[in-house]
Design an enzyme around this catalytic site. Sequence first.
Site, short mmCIF file in Angstrom:
data_model
loop_
_atom_site.label_atom_id
_atom_site.label_comp_id
_atom_site.label_asym_id
_atom_site.label_seq_id
_atom_site.Cartn_x
_atom_site.Cartn_y
_atom_site.Cartn_z
N VAL A 64 0.82 -1.23 0.00
CA VAL A 64 0.00 0.00 0.00
C VAL A 64 0.85 1.27 0.00
O VAL A 64 0.33 2.37 -0.23
CB VAL A 64 -1.00 0.05 1.18
CG1 VAL A 64 -2.05 -1.04 1.07
CG2 VAL A 64 -0.29 0.00 2.53
N ASN A 89 -7.55 -1.53 5.22
CA ASN A 89 -7.32 -2.34 6.42
C ASN A 89 -5.83 -2.59 6.70
O ASN A 89 -5.46 -2.86 7.83
CB ASN A 89 -8.07 -3.67 6.25
CG ASN A 89 -7.66 -4.69 7.28
OD1 ASN A 89 -8.01 -4.58 8.45
ND2 ASN A 89 -6.87 -5.69 6.87
N SER A 140 -8.58 2.45 14.93
CA SER A 140 -8.28 1.75 16.19
C SER A 140 -8.87 2.50 17.38
O SER A 140 -9.03 3.73 17.35
CB SER A 140 -6.76 1.66 16.37
OG SER A 140 -6.43 1.20 17.66
N TYR A 153 1.71 4.63 16.08
CA TYR A 153 0.49 3.92 15.72
C TYR A 153 -0.74 4.78 15.99
O TYR A 153 -1.62 4.93 15.13
CB TYR A 153 0.43 2.61 16.52
CG TYR A 153 -0.72 1.71 16.18
CD1 TYR A 153 -0.71 0.96 15.01
CD2 TYR A 153 -1.82 1.59 17.03
CE1 TYR A 153 -1.77 0.11 14.70
CE2 TYR A 153 -2.87 0.76 16.74
CZ TYR A 153 -2.85 0.01 15.57
OH TYR A 153 -3.89 -0.82 15.26
N ALA A 155 -0.93 8.02 16.31
CA ALA A 155 -0.95 9.18 15.40
C ALA A 155 -1.50 8.78 14.04
O ALA A 155 -2.31 9.50 13.44
CB ALA A 155 0.45 9.76 15.26
N SER A 156 -1.10 7.60 13.57
CA SER A 156 -1.58 7.17 12.25
C SER A 156 -3.09 6.93 12.28
O SER A 156 -3.82 7.27 11.35
CB SER A 156 -0.85 5.90 11.79
OG SER A 156 -1.24 4.76 12.53
N LYS A 157 -3.57 6.37 13.38
CA LYS A 157 -5.00 6.05 13.46
C LYS A 157 -5.84 7.32 13.70
O LYS A 157 -6.96 7.44 13.19
CB LYS A 157 -5.25 5.02 14.57
CG LYS A 157 -4.56 3.66 14.30
CD LYS A 157 -5.07 3.00 13.03
CE LYS A 157 -4.51 1.61 12.82
NZ LYS A 157 -5.04 0.94 11.63
N ILE A 186 -8.18 -7.24 19.31
CA ILE A 186 -8.75 -8.30 18.48
C ILE A 186 -7.70 -9.41 18.34
O ILE A 186 -6.51 -9.12 18.12
CB ILE A 186 -9.13 -7.78 17.07
CG1 ILE A 186 -10.01 -6.51 17.16
CG2 ILE A 186 -9.83 -8.87 16.27
CD1 ILE A 186 -11.37 -6.66 17.80
P1 NAI Z 1 -2.55 -8.54 10.90
O1 NAI Z 1 -1.11 -8.30 11.16
O2 NAI Z 1 -3.10 -9.89 11.08
O3 NAI Z 1 -2.95 -8.03 9.44
C1 NAI Z 1 -2.39 -6.88 8.86
C2 NAI Z 1 -2.17 -7.18 7.39
O4 NAI Z 1 -1.67 -5.99 6.75
C3 NAI Z 1 -1.12 -8.28 7.19
O5 NAI Z 1 -1.62 -9.31 6.36
C4 NAI Z 1 0.04 -7.55 6.55
O6 NAI Z 1 0.80 -8.36 5.64
C5 NAI Z 1 -0.67 -6.42 5.83
N1 NAI Z 1 0.24 -5.33 5.51
C6 NAI Z 1 1.18 -4.75 6.32
N2 NAI Z 1 1.86 -3.83 5.64
C7 NAI Z 1 1.36 -3.80 4.39
C8 NAI Z 1 1.67 -3.08 3.21
N3 NAI Z 1 2.66 -2.17 3.20
N4 NAI Z 1 0.95 -3.30 2.11
C9 NAI Z 1 -0.04 -4.24 2.09
N5 NAI Z 1 -0.36 -4.99 3.15
C10 NAI Z 1 0.33 -4.76 4.30
O7 NAI Z 1 -3.30 -7.53 11.85
P2 NAI Z 1 -4.84 -7.23 12.04
O8 NAI Z 1 -5.07 -7.18 13.47
O9 NAI Z 1 -5.68 -8.07 11.18
O10 NAI Z 1 -4.85 -5.71 11.52
C11 NAI Z 1 -5.70 -5.23 10.49
C12 NAI Z 1 -5.99 -3.78 10.77
O11 NAI Z 1 -6.69 -3.68 12.01
C13 NAI Z 1 -4.73 -2.92 10.93
O12 NAI Z 1 -4.93 -1.67 10.32
C14 NAI Z 1 -4.63 -2.74 12.44
O13 NAI Z 1 -3.96 -1.56 12.81
C15 NAI Z 1 -6.11 -2.70 12.82
N6 NAI Z 1 -6.39 -2.97 14.22
C16 NAI Z 1 -6.09 -4.18 14.79
C17 NAI Z 1 -6.38 -4.40 16.13
C18 NAI Z 1 -6.08 -5.69 16.80
O14 NAI Z 1 -6.20 -5.75 18.06
N7 NAI Z 1 -5.69 -6.77 16.11
C19 NAI Z 1 -7.00 -3.35 16.95
C20 NAI Z 1 -7.27 -2.13 16.24
C21 NAI Z 1 -6.98 -1.96 14.93
#
Ligand code: NAI
Length: 248
Positions: A64, A89, A140, A153, A155-157, A186
């Site tokens: 991304v 996402n 988030s 993190y 700041a980005s959110k 999560i």
């Molecule tokens: P995750 O680590 O399982 O999934 C994140 C995905 O983003 C991964 O598959 C990763 O390869 C992909 N990714 C990372 N950098 C990338 C890039 N430059 N280009 C394309 N893809 C990229 O984590 P999760 O928990 O599923 O996170 C998804 C979203 O939810 C994120 O934005 C995270 O900040 C947000 N979030 C997660 C929380 C949690 O407790 N798990 C809580 C609040 C928000």
Amino acid sequence: MTEQWFSGRTIVITGAAGGIGRACGRAFAKRGGTVIAGDIGDCQSLLEATADAPGEVHAFEVDVREPAALERLVERATTHGGLDVLVNNAGIVARESIEDLAPDRWHDVLETNLTGAYNAVQAAREPLCNSSGSIVTVSSLLSHIGYSDRVAYSASKGGLDAMTRALATELGSEGVRVNAVNPGFIRTEMTQTHLEAGKEDDFREKTTLDRLGEPEDVAELVTFLASDNAAFISGETILIDGGQAVKG
Ligand code: NAI
């Protein structure tokens, strides 16, 4: 049978190989949508999780941080008849305290989480305006409350929440709705280190519901916001944290 809210519609999801992205892919495909999934990593687990779904799923390697890669991803969506939903996402977390937070790390988090969403919106704007589509961004809880060691993190959110409100204002006249979801803890690959460190009970006790969130909890909200059921909701940032933010 699950209602086919997204039959004939195309959905782009970034970060679709991870916990929440994969659950979103499944939730859209289960409701008949054609999912165009992008991730910097391998989407095989998404393809397996959606093999029995009525909707189609196509997966591509996408970073991304690269605008051209997102343009290609959106083009792939438009070959399926247009673009109806963008789910921003993809994300990474930095858990360094401010004194250890190196400039490179700060930039990497902002570039992935915030600029990555900007890149996706730029690529998707025109087809979304053509379809009066919808954007849902995964922000988030940490844009609302402070945690130590999460400066970049958070700041980005916070930027994503503000961008959501500004975009909703700007794109509303084109019929495009723009919303964000703000999850608490999560259970995904991102939070695995906390679980391995034995912190499950700490995070569970922070909620009013006495449990951790699951990726499917978030995916249900994302699909609702992207659906016609949410036709009069725009510019919102919606907490999905098991009540953590309101617990004293
Ligand atoms: P995750 O680590 O399982 O999934 C994140 C995905 O983003 C991964 O598959 C990763 O390869 C992909 N990714 C990372 N950098 C990338 C890039 N430059 N280009 C394309 N893809 C990229 O984590 P999760 O928990 O599923 O996170 C998804 C979203 O939810 C994120 O934005 C995270 O900040 C947000 N979030 C997660 C929380 C949690 O407790 N798990 C809580 C609040 C928000």
